[in-house]
Design an enzyme around this catalytic site. Structure first.
Site, short mmCIF file in Angstrom:
data_model
loop_
_atom_site.label_atom_id
_atom_site.label_comp_id
_atom_site.label_asym_id
_atom_site.label_seq_id
_atom_site.Cartn_x
_atom_site.Cartn_y
_atom_site.Cartn_z
N GLY A 11 1.11 -1.33 0.17
CA GLY A 11 -0.46 0.17 0.02
C GLY A 11 0.53 1.23 0.05
O GLY A 11 2.27 0.94 0.54
N ARG A 72 1.26 -4.47 -5.71
CA ARG A 72 1.34 -6.69 -5.51
C ARG A 72 1.63 -7.25 -6.23
O ARG A 72 0.57 -7.16 -7.36
CB ARG A 72 -0.42 -6.52 -4.47
N ASP A 103 5.15 -4.98 6.08
CA ASP A 103 5.25 -6.33 6.41
C ASP A 103 5.59 -6.96 4.89
O ASP A 103 6.24 -8.10 5.26
CB ASP A 103 4.39 -7.41 8.10
N THR A 126 3.79 2.25 5.69
CA THR A 126 2.66 1.62 5.76
C THR A 126 2.00 2.82 6.96
O THR A 126 2.39 3.80 7.79
CB THR A 126 2.75 0.46 6.55
N ASP A 128 -0.73 1.85 9.00
CA ASP A 128 -1.26 2.02 9.23
C ASP A 128 -0.40 1.91 10.80
O ASP A 128 -1.00 1.20 11.97
CB ASP A 128 -1.39 0.34 9.36
N ASP A 130 1.96 -0.65 12.08
CA ASP A 130 1.52 -1.77 12.66
C ASP A 130 2.77 -3.03 12.41
O ASP A 130 2.50 -4.35 12.05
CB ASP A 130 0.41 -2.51 11.98
N ARG A 172 -6.58 -2.15 8.99
CA ARG A 172 -7.45 -3.78 9.10
C ARG A 172 -7.51 -4.03 10.02
O ARG A 172 -8.11 -5.39 11.15
CB ARG A 172 -7.01 -4.30 7.88
P1 ATP Z 1 0.22 -3.17 3.34
O1 ATP Z 1 0.84 -3.43 4.86
O2 ATP Z 1 0.48 -1.57 2.99
O3 ATP Z 1 -0.18 -4.00 2.82
P2 ATP Z 1 2.82 -4.51 2.48
O4 ATP Z 1 4.12 -4.55 2.18
O5 ATP Z 1 1.86 -5.21 3.70
O6 ATP Z 1 1.94 -3.40 2.57
P3 ATP Z 1 1.43 -7.43 1.03
O7 ATP Z 1 0.63 -6.64 -0.15
O8 ATP Z 1 0.82 -7.25 1.92
O9 ATP Z 1 1.86 -5.68 1.45
O10 ATP Z 1 2.95 -7.51 0.18
C1 ATP Z 1 3.66 -6.63 -1.42
C2 ATP Z 1 4.18 -7.49 -1.85
O11 ATP Z 1 4.93 -8.61 -1.18
C3 ATP Z 1 3.53 -8.69 -1.86
O12 ATP Z 1 3.00 -8.03 -3.67
C4 ATP Z 1 4.21 -9.85 -2.78
O13 ATP Z 1 4.66 -9.62 -3.50
C5 ATP Z 1 5.40 -9.79 -1.58
N1 ATP Z 1 5.23 -10.79 -1.11
C6 ATP Z 1 4.77 -10.67 0.05
N2 ATP Z 1 4.25 -11.90 1.11
C7 ATP Z 1 5.64 -12.71 -0.02
C8 ATP Z 1 5.73 -13.66 0.54
N3 ATP Z 1 6.06 -14.28 1.84
N4 ATP Z 1 7.03 -13.72 -0.06
C9 ATP Z 1 7.57 -13.53 -1.70
N5 ATP Z 1 6.81 -12.24 -1.74
C10 ATP Z 1 5.92 -12.06 -0.92
#
Ligand code: ATP
Length: 323
Positions: A11, A72, A103, A126, A128, A130, A172
């Site tokens: 995000g 993503r 994360d 982020t 959030d 979190d 969330r």
């Molecule tokens: P937000 O907290 O705003 O949702 P985020 O970084 O947690 O941000 P995610 O969509 O969970 O957002 O993760 C971003 C990208 O990281 C995913 O689209 C994927 O490409 C990669 N990713 C997430 N988890 C994994 C994993 N376990 N193994 C490999 N790649 C991952």
């Protein structure tokens, strides 16, 4: 390291641009080559990578969103996708990565660097908040201030009509935006995912306030609270308090946008600078955090696993101050 890549993933959050700027300019200052990777891990797989100069990041410190775009990537979840991404870095000689994201992005970075031996430094981006290992995350302060501005406006109209407003803010899995904006706007009650809310207590609190003719009643709800967000909480309150004029307002995506606050710009600039220094001094797979104004480096897996400590007395303070 001699060549580093920077990307934003997951995000978007206001302040990401200021972080990109800090990474690019610090890297170039120290004689590194810096590459911008578009759309997070997707751009790494699709080879959407460009060479950055100090001018590439001109006039962005004050802008929301991210000039590198974010995405993503399903492909990056698979080994084949990550291998493709690695090949694209390798052919340019990129030997270090700064990942600005949440994360999920850190989980991806961890896997990637374990498989291909590319050091990754994470910056917590982020709204959030979190992520453990830092007092603030990039974008949180801006999101909270946006929520506070919006709730203040709602308070004006609530006051004019003697209404009870249920306001849903983002979050969330984490209630920080709700807690902070609720305390800062004098909410009656804040509903968050981390704790259960006794709805009977809330109803008697609101009934009692009505008897005393309290002018404005505000209830702030995190989208991920146990009842399922503002609309659901509004429905319950309307059923139980049929004589009250109850309205629901869902703030939504305005909380992600806008110009980053001073705090977010400073946070992003300091973290971006230290991300590059970290790569240069041989740190790898850590997240750069700031605790009590000091830089902290915690392993990416710890940042992902641990929750931020939750300040439970805030709920009590909110209740007492709203009397
Ligand atoms: P937000 O907290 O705003 O949702 P985020 O970084 O947690 O941000 P995610 O969509 O969970 O957002 O993760 C971003 C990208 O990281 C995913 O689209 C994927 O490409 C990669 N990713 C997430 N988890 C994994 C994993 N376990 N193994 C490999 N790649 C991952």
């Amino acid at each position: 390291v001699t060549k580093i890549g920077v990307l934003t993933s997951g995000g978007d959050a206001p302040g990401m641009n200021a972080a990109i700027r800090a990474v690019a300019r610090t890297g170039i200052y120290y004689g590194l080559e810096v590459y911008g990777i578009m759309r997070g891990y997707s751009g790494m797989i699709d080879d959407d990578i460009f060479h950055m100069s100090t001018r590439s990041v001109a006039n962005i410190i004050q802008r929301g969103g991210t000039i590198l775009k974010t995405a993503r990537s399903k492909e990056f979840m698979e080994y084949e996708g990550r291998k493709k991404a690695y090949e694209n870095l390798k052919k340019r000689g990129i030997d270090g990565l700064v990942v600005i994201g949440g994360d999920g992005s850190f989980r991806g970075a961890q896997k990637f660097s374990a498989e291909f031996d590319i050091p990754c430094i994470g910056l917590p981006g982020t709204i959030d908040k979190d992520i453990a290992g830092t007092d603030f995350t990039i974008g949180f302060d801006t999101a909270v201030n946006t929520a506070v501005d919006a709730i203040d406006k709602i308070r004006d109209t609530a006051d004019a009509h003697d209404r009870l407003f249920v306001v849903e803010v983002m979050g969330r899995d984490a209630g920080y935006i709700a807690l902070h904006s609720g305390l800062a706007t004098g909410a009656e009650c804040v509903l968050i995912p981390e704790t259960r809310t006794n709805i009977e207590d809330l109803i008697s609190q609101l009934t009692e306030k009505e008897k005393r003719r309290k002018l404005v009643n505000l209830v702030v709800v995190a989208e991920g609270d146990e009842f399922g967000g503002g609309a659901e909480v509004g429905k319950i309150l309307k059923e139980r308090l049929p004589n009250m004029d109850i309205r629901v307002s869902i703030l939504g995506h305005i909380q992600r946008g806008g110009s980053p606050t001073c705090l977010d710009r400073i946070l992003s600039s300091r973290m971006g600078f230290h991300a590059v220094e970290s790569l240069m001094t041989g740190r790898h797979n850590v997240m750069v955090g700031i605790i009590d104004d000091q830089m902290h480096y915690i392993p990416l897996d710890t940042a992902v696993k641990e929750k931020q400590s939750f300040t439970s007395d805030w709920l009590k303070i909110i209740k007492i101050l709203a009397s």
